[in-house]
Design a protein around this motif. Structure first.
Motif, short mmCIF file in Angstrom:
data_model
loop_
_atom_site.label_atom_id
_atom_site.label_comp_id
_atom_site.label_asym_id
_atom_site.label_seq_id
_atom_site.Cartn_x
_atom_site.Cartn_y
_atom_site.Cartn_z
N ARG A 109 0.86 -1.18 0.00
CA ARG A 109 0.00 0.00 0.00
C ARG A 109 0.90 1.23 0.00
O ARG A 109 1.77 1.38 0.83
CB ARG A 109 -0.91 0.00 1.24
N TRP A 110 0.61 2.12 -0.95
CA TRP A 110 1.50 3.26 -1.08
C TRP A 110 0.74 4.53 -1.43
O TRP A 110 0.79 5.53 -0.72
CB TRP A 110 2.57 2.96 -2.13
N VAL A 111 0.02 4.55 -2.54
CA VAL A 111 -0.57 5.79 -3.03
C VAL A 111 -2.07 5.81 -2.77
O VAL A 111 -2.71 4.79 -2.57
CB VAL A 111 -0.33 5.95 -4.54
N VAL A 115 -3.34 10.90 -7.85
CA VAL A 115 -2.04 10.50 -8.37
C VAL A 115 -1.83 11.09 -9.76
O VAL A 115 -2.78 11.39 -10.49
CB VAL A 115 -1.91 8.96 -8.45
N ASP A 119 3.34 8.83 -10.34
CA ASP A 119 2.88 7.98 -9.24
C ASP A 119 2.36 6.65 -9.76
O ASP A 119 2.61 5.59 -9.17
CB ASP A 119 1.78 8.68 -8.45
N SER A 122 5.33 4.46 -10.82
CA SER A 122 6.03 3.90 -9.66
C SER A 122 5.20 2.84 -8.97
O SER A 122 5.71 1.80 -8.56
CB SER A 122 6.39 5.03 -8.68
N TRP A 123 3.89 3.12 -8.83
CA TRP A 123 3.00 2.14 -8.20
C TRP A 123 2.96 0.85 -9.00
O TRP A 123 3.03 -0.25 -8.44
CB TRP A 123 1.60 2.73 -8.08
N SER A 124 2.85 0.96 -10.33
CA SER A 124 2.79 -0.23 -11.17
C SER A 124 4.09 -1.03 -11.10
O SER A 124 4.07 -2.26 -11.04
CB SER A 124 2.51 0.17 -12.62
N LEU A 126 6.13 -1.13 -8.58
CA LEU A 126 6.14 -1.77 -7.26
C LEU A 126 5.24 -2.99 -7.23
O LEU A 126 5.63 -4.06 -6.74
CB LEU A 126 5.69 -0.75 -6.20
N MET A 127 4.03 -2.85 -7.78
CA MET A 127 3.09 -3.96 -7.75
C MET A 127 3.57 -5.14 -8.59
O MET A 127 3.49 -6.30 -8.17
CB MET A 127 1.72 -3.49 -8.26
#
Length: 220
Positions: A109-111, A115, A119, A122-124, A126-127
């Motif tokens: 869990r981050w954003v 977004v 963002d 970066s989220w993608s 990370l996932m």
């Protein structure tokens, strides 16, 4: 003299490419890889255009994660044998699959929902990394990187082949993500997900184990 017959089997070099496309479609179906996020943004902004805009950085982040793994594969092939890379890949897939099987309900869990493209990228990334998306495609990447030596493949340049394979994989993922997000946005809405939710995290964990088992058989 009898006429030549056409073989019903696919060329050896084509299989890994089809696998990369198949993995791309499978990753695109997984809501945890991004289409659910894009859909939520579209519904929040009441804009179908927002759905498609969000999918581009999401796909790029996924591609970056897979490309990082692909670079590690190419580097590994320079220092250790193909057989060793296959064994390492199989064991990592099985170990990670077992981990995800017992922890499939955990998510990074981050954003929040406010977004920008950076963002989302970066989220993608990370996932995809946390879910082992790149690790899942390593057996196919190994096939792309090593196929064709004496088997009539049209190109035997491993780095070029791997870059193209990551691109094909990402494009297939983007197409499926877009199709699913658009259908849900235009026809169904988030309410259908509450009524007919599929536990894709558990399917993902089992898929890692299946791919790991196939990789292990290949290594053997």
């Amino acid at each position: 003299m009898p006429p030549p017959t056409l073989s019903a089997t696919l060329p050896d070099w084509l299989g890994p490419w089809l696998a990369m496309i198949g993995f791309g479609a499978f990753h695109g179906l997984n809501p945890g890889m991004g289409w659910l996020f894009a859909l939520s943004l579209g519904l929040q902004q009441n804009s179908g255009r927002a759905v498609w805009i969000a999918l581009f950085p999401i796909a790029a982040g996924h591609a970056a994660s897979v490309a990082l793994v692909a670079a590690c594969v190419l580097a590994g092939l320079h220092f250790i044998s193909l057989s060793a890379v296959q064994w390492i890949t199989a064991l990592l897939l099985i170990a990670f699959g077992v981990y995800k099987l017992f922890n499939y309900y955990r998510h990074p869990r981050w954003v929040g929902m406010k977004v920008g493209p950076g963002d989302l990228f970066s989220w993608s990334f990370l996932m995809a990394t946390a879910h082992g998306a790149g690790l899942m495609v390593v057996p196919a990447l190994l096939g792309v990187a090593t196929a064709g030596h004496g088997h009539g493949a049209p190109d035997t340049n491993p780095p070029v082949n791997v870059v193209l394979a990551v691109g094909v994989h990402t494009f297939a993922m983007w197409l499926v993500m877009g199709a699913v997000a658009w259908v849900v946005y235009r026809k169904l809405g988030l309410a259908v997900l509450r009524r007919n939710w599929i536990n894709f995290d558990l399917i993902w964990a089992v898929s890692l184990l299946v791919v790991g088992a196939i990789a292990l058989m290949t290594a053997l």
